[in-house]
Design an enzyme around this catalytic site. Structure first.
Site, PDB file in Angstrom:
ATOM      1  N   HIS A  52       0.570  -5.549   2.626  1.00 18.27           N
ATOM      2  CA  HIS A  52       1.371  -4.817   3.603  1.00 18.27           C
ATOM      3  C   HIS A  52       2.812  -5.334   3.645  1.00 18.27           C
ATOM      4  CE1 HIS A  52      -2.452  -3.228   5.205  1.00 18.27           C
ATOM      5  NE2 HIS A  52      -2.904  -4.412   4.814  1.00 18.27           N
ATOM      6  N   GLU A 103      -1.730  -6.766   7.645  1.00 17.79           N
ATOM      7  CA  GLU A 103      -0.391  -6.555   8.180  1.00 17.79           C
ATOM      8  C   GLU A 103      -0.189  -7.398   9.434  1.00 17.79           C
ATOM      9  OE1 GLU A 103       2.606  -6.231   8.078  1.00 17.79           O
ATOM     10  OE2 GLU A 103       3.065  -4.099   7.887  1.00 17.79           O
ATOM     11  N   HIS A 111       0.822  -1.214   0.000  1.00 12.44           N
ATOM     12  CA  HIS A 111       0.000   0.000   0.000  1.00 12.44           C
ATOM     13  C   HIS A 111       0.858   1.268   0.000  1.00 12.44           C
ATOM     14  CE1 HIS A 111       0.965   0.961   4.193  1.00 12.44           C
ATOM     15  NE2 HIS A 111       0.847  -0.337   4.429  1.00 12.44           N
ATOM     16  N   ARG A 164      -5.909   1.194   4.268  1.00  9.50           N
ATOM     17  CA  ARG A 164      -4.777   1.680   3.476  1.00  9.50           C
ATOM     18  C   ARG A 164      -4.507   0.792   2.261  1.00  9.50           C
ATOM     19  NH1 ARG A 164      -3.162  -0.300   8.413  1.00  9.50           N
ATOM     20  NH2 ARG A 164      -1.318  -1.672   8.575  1.00  9.50           N
TER      21      ARG A 164
END
Length: 200
Positions: A155, A85, A9, A58
């Site tokens: 991520h 993440e 991202h 995100r």
């Protein structure tokens, strides 16, 4: 030959503020929006059949910008927390430099960069690997084997886990690998589902 496109991202607000983000749902900055647009420009000529992303804002926001940029806003999108993440647990929201002052540089470095040491209340990279890879093998690999091209927007650590798997890297090797925000990484597979080439 199928292609797998990986994109971390765009820069998030807490990336900018040097905070542990983990599972906190933080959006991308203006810089992150530009990074996402540039990723879309880089992927514009590629055939993409389906996209996967985490459930965090995100990553989802970055993906939507990429798909708009390449003119394919309506391709199938699958969101799953397996691609989230790594959780930093009790460290989430804390400034990394301030945390190092509190716990010591060595301890914070160990939490961030070891393979199997768990930060307080969080996940190790090994834990992240153990949720990302079964999901990849069950949901994504079969599509690649059918010669579908797949985009994953996720991520730093969920992608690091996947890269470790794809490139057969050791824990020490993967910890040295940095993944820039908004820069596509492409894996090209041969007919036996082996990675034949990596492009960045």
């Amino acid at each position: 030959m199928a292609k797998l496109f990986l994109v971390r991202h765009g820069q998030s607000l807490w990336n900018l503020e040097n905070r542990f983000t983990g599972w906190q749902d933080i959006d991308i900055t203006e810089t992150g929006i530009e990074e996402a647009k540039n990723a879309g420009i880089a992927l514009k000529k590629e055939k993409i059949d389906i996209a996967f992303t985490s459930v965090l804002l995100r990553a989802k926001h970055t993906l939507s910008i990429i798909l708009d940029e390449i003119g394919k806003p309506n391709i199938p999108i699958v969101m799953d927390k397996a691609l989230n993440e790594r959780s930093y647990g009790n460290l989430e929201g804390l400034n990394k430099a301030e945390t190092a002052l509190k716990y010591g540089d060595e301890q914070v470095y160990t939490w961030r960069r070891s393979y199997d040491v768990v930060p307080p209340g969080g996940e190790s990279l090994k834990d992240t690997y153990n949720r990302v890879i079964p999901y990849f093998e069950k949901e994504i690999a079969p599509l690649l084997k059918k010669n579908e091209n797949v985009l994953i927007v996720a991520h730093g650590n969920s992608l690091r886990a996947l890269i470790m798997y794809l490139e057969h890297l050791s824990p020490d090797e993967i910890l040295e690998r940095e993944i820039a925000t908004g820069i596509p990484i492409t894996y090209i597979f041969d007919e036996n589902f082996h990675v034949s080439r990596r492009e960045e």
